[in-house]
Design an enzyme around this catalytic site. Structure first.
Site, PDB file in Angstrom:
ATOM      1  N   GLY A  54       1.668 -18.503  39.029  1.00 42.23           N
ATOM      2  CA  GLY A  54       1.061 -19.819  39.169  1.00 42.23           C
ATOM      3  C   GLY A  54       1.990 -20.918  38.685  1.00 42.23           C
ATOM      4  O   GLY A  54       2.159 -21.949  39.346  1.00 42.23           O
ATOM      5  N   HIS A  55       2.617 -20.714  37.517  1.00 49.21           N
ATOM      6  CA  HIS A  55       3.598 -21.683  37.024  1.00 49.21           C
ATOM      7  C   HIS A  55       4.777 -21.790  37.981  1.00 49.21           C
ATOM      8  O   HIS A  55       5.269 -22.895  38.261  1.00 49.21           O
ATOM      9  CB  HIS A  55       4.124 -21.261  35.650  1.00 49.21           C
ATOM     10  CG  HIS A  55       3.091 -21.243  34.573  1.00 49.21           C
ATOM     11  ND1 HIS A  55       2.652 -20.075  33.985  1.00 49.21           N
ATOM     12  CD2 HIS A  55       2.410 -22.246  33.957  1.00 49.21           C
ATOM     13  CE1 HIS A  55       1.763 -20.360  33.060  1.00 49.21           C
ATOM     14  NE2 HIS A  55       1.585 -21.665  33.032  1.00 49.21           N
ATOM     15  N   GLN A  79      -4.909 -28.944  21.372  1.00 50.14           N
ATOM     16  CA  GLN A  79      -5.907 -28.642  22.407  1.00 50.14           C
ATOM     17  C   GLN A  79      -6.687 -27.371  22.095  1.00 50.14           C
ATOM     18  O   GLN A  79      -7.533 -26.952  22.884  1.00 50.14           O
ATOM     19  CB  GLN A  79      -5.247 -28.551  23.778  1.00 50.14           C
ATOM     20  CG  GLN A  79      -4.290 -27.399  23.983  1.00 50.14           C
ATOM     21  CD  GLN A  79      -3.465 -27.582  25.252  1.00 50.14           C
ATOM     22  OE1 GLN A  79      -2.635 -28.493  25.340  1.00 50.14           O
ATOM     23  NE2 GLN A  79      -3.700 -26.730  26.230  1.00 50.14           N
ATOM     24  N   GLN A 185      -4.332 -26.469  40.652  1.00 51.22           N
ATOM     25  CA  GLN A 185      -5.724 -26.722  41.005  1.00 51.22           C
ATOM     26  C   GLN A 185      -6.686 -25.849  40.209  1.00 51.22           C
ATOM     27  O   GLN A 185      -7.858 -26.188  40.064  1.00 51.22           O
ATOM     28  CB  GLN A 185      -5.913 -26.488  42.509  1.00 51.22           C
ATOM     29  CG  GLN A 185      -7.319 -26.716  43.022  1.00 51.22           C
ATOM     30  CD  GLN A 185      -7.752 -28.162  42.956  1.00 51.22           C
ATOM     31  OE1 GLN A 185      -6.912 -29.051  42.925  1.00 51.22           O
ATOM     32  NE2 GLN A 185      -9.054 -28.401  42.928  1.00 51.22           N
ATOM     33  N   LYS A 186      -6.195 -24.731  39.680  1.00 50.47           N
ATOM     34  CA  LYS A 186      -7.087 -23.826  38.938  1.00 50.47           C
ATOM     35  C   LYS A 186      -7.806 -24.553  37.806  1.00 50.47           C
ATOM     36  O   LYS A 186      -9.001 -24.379  37.601  1.00 50.47           O
ATOM     37  CB  LYS A 186      -6.292 -22.643  38.377  1.00 50.47           C
ATOM     38  CG  LYS A 186      -7.169 -21.512  37.912  1.00 50.47           C
ATOM     39  CD  LYS A 186      -7.076 -21.034  36.495  1.00 50.47           C
ATOM     40  CE  LYS A 186      -6.089 -21.474  35.556  1.00 50.47           C
ATOM     41  NZ  LYS A 186      -6.368 -21.071  34.155  1.00 50.47           N
ATOM     42  N   ASP A 187      -7.084 -25.376  37.078  1.00 52.45           N
ATOM     43  CA  ASP A 187      -7.684 -26.155  35.990  1.00 52.45           C
ATOM     44  C   ASP A 187      -8.090 -27.516  36.549  1.00 52.45           C
ATOM     45  O   ASP A 187      -7.499 -28.551  36.242  1.00 52.45           O
ATOM     46  CB  ASP A 187      -6.691 -26.304  34.847  1.00 52.45           C
ATOM     47  CG  ASP A 187      -6.320 -24.956  34.248  1.00 52.45           C
ATOM     48  OD1 ASP A 187      -7.215 -24.252  33.761  1.00 52.45           O
ATOM     49  OD2 ASP A 187      -5.123 -24.600  34.292  1.00 52.45           O
ATOM     50  N   GLN A 190      -8.820 -30.609  34.373  1.00 53.50           N
ATOM     51  CA  GLN A 190      -7.583 -31.121  33.786  1.00 53.50           C
ATOM     52  C   GLN A 190      -6.870 -32.063  34.749  1.00 53.50           C
ATOM     53  O   GLN A 190      -6.325 -33.089  34.339  1.00 53.50           O
ATOM     54  CB  GLN A 190      -6.673 -29.957  33.416  1.00 53.50           C
ATOM     55  CG  GLN A 190      -5.315 -30.361  32.880  1.00 53.50           C
ATOM     56  CD  GLN A 190      -4.521 -29.164  32.424  1.00 53.50           C
ATOM     57  OE1 GLN A 190      -4.599 -28.762  31.262  1.00 53.50           O
ATOM     58  NE2 GLN A 190      -3.755 -28.562  33.317  1.00 53.50           N
ATOM     59  N   SER A 223      -2.522 -17.356  31.964  1.00 48.60           N
ATOM     60  CA  SER A 223      -1.813 -16.683  30.874  1.00 48.60           C
ATOM     61  C   SER A 223      -2.740 -15.806  30.046  1.00 48.60           C
ATOM     62  O   SER A 223      -2.294 -14.865  29.386  1.00 48.60           O
ATOM     63  CB  SER A 223      -1.137 -17.720  29.965  1.00 48.60           C
ATOM     64  OG  SER A 223      -0.189 -18.472  30.693  1.00 48.60           O
TER      65      SER A 223
END
Length: 367
Positions: A54-55, A79, A185-187, A190, A223
């Site tokens: 993903g990164h 965070q 897009q997963k987060d 955010q 992660s």
């Protein structure tokens, strides 16, 4: 993702064989200034390390759109809540740098794209030079707070999370001064917080959102997946199965909130029932935090989906610790003893031909 115009300035000569690893803010600013004076663009990918595909997808997109790509690897303490997993968060700098070297080698001979120029690995002392960073809700310090976006959904369960994310991103953006920043897009929440911060504070950068990358079993890459182990991982796919059940209902014409979200709850209730019926050494229990059906512009909850606008469907679950292990069982990093929070989302939107047929029923752009 909409294509950008040709924005990579052609640079003569061979590319460097690798990137610089920089841990001092003044040193990174010198590198950035050289790029600015040369008229070369910089894309920035902020990470907390433990890099996965993903990164790498974010970095690949950035390489396509910028002369230089800077990647930060920094586990940001602000965070994490007081009782969250900062101490056990995976820190794998050597492995991360090796992945980035492999990726750099892929692009070294292609002058039509950019390159990874710098990996920024600051210390907490440099990132928070004043007061020691705090995870207390009312703790002292200099913070960026984006409300009400930061207090809903993930923010309701993790009250300091987005404050910490916005604060560290503001710091990193100020240091790097990127032309473009890249998030997954997963987060999804955010991405809304970051876009709002960039707009409200007139930051001179463009936010680029890259589609979610999934594992072979459709679990969104994270992660934290390393903590799941085989048993909990199989059950963790209940989240994306629930979201897809909602999307199926939507494509079949359902638009009311209660009817749509009932499809998600049906999937998780069935799975939880199956797991509860198993003996402790076989089952994987979980808790649902939320399912959200939100407006795609402001992320406010919807009672009904406007067919012209669509909706953002998201959810979060917590995989509970393994109750009893089996001999030689793969329980993941941490031996299955810690809960694992997972988030995921889908965009609810009609295919283009169906949106056109409904254009007279609802007005406004599809965001």
């Amino acid at each position: 993702m909409a294509a950008l115009p040709n924005i990579i300035r052609q640079v003569s000569g061979p590319k460097p064989r690798s990137f610089q690893v920089i841990n001092q803010i003044p040193s990174l600013r010198k590198v950035r200034r050289r790029a600015m004076l040369a008229g070369e663009s910089v894309g920035f990918v902020p990470t907390m390390g433990a890099l996965h595909q993903g990164h790498l997808a974010l970095i690949r997109q950035a390489v396509q759109e910028n002369n230089h790509v800077y990647v930060s690897i920094y586990v940001n303490p602000t965070q994490f809540g007081v009782n969250e997993d900062l101490a056990s968060y995976p820190q794998t700098l050597s492995a991360d740098l090796q992945q980035l070297r492999h990726l750099t080698a892929e692009y070294r001979r292609d002058n039509s794209v950019g390159q990874i120029t710098a990996v920024f690995t600051p210390t907490t002392r440099d990132m928070y030079p004043g007061l020691k960073p705090t995870s207390e809700v009312d703790g002292p310090g200099s913070f960026v707070t984006i409300t009400p976006l930061s207090s809903i959904l993930e923010g309701a369960s993790r009250p300091v999370f987005f404050r910490g994310v916005a604060t560290v991103c503001m710091k990193l953006f100020n240091v790097v001064q990127p032309d473009r920043v890249y998030f997954g897009q997963k987060d999804v929440q955010q991405t809304y917080v970051i876009r709002r911060m960039v707009d409200d504070f007139h930051l001179n950068t463009r936010v680029r959102i890259v589609p979610t990358v999934r594992e072979k079993d459709d679990l969104a890459m994270s992660s934290r997946n390393v903590y799941l182990g085989n048993r909990r991982r199989k059950v963790a796919t209940v989240l994306i199965r629930a979201l897809r059940a909602v999307r199926t209902e939507f494509l079949n014409g359902v638009t009311k909130r209660e009817e749509l979200l009932s499809a998600a709850h049906r999937i998780v209730d069935e799975e939880l029932g199956r797991q509860t019926a198993l003996p402790p050494q076989w089952r994987s229990l979980f808790e649902v935090d939320y399912f959200s059906l939100a407006d795609p512009k402001h992320l406010t909850e919807l009672d009904e989906v406007n067919l012209a606008h669509g909706a953002v469907l998201s959810g979060a679950i917590k995989m509970l610790p393994v109750e009893e292990s089996q001999e030689s069982e793969d329980l993941g990093t941490g031996d299955g003893k810690r809960p694992v929070r997972l988030v995921d989302n889908l965009r609810l939107e009609l295919p283009s031909f169906m949106r056109n047929s409904n254009s007279q029923e609802a007005s406004g752009p599809l965001l």
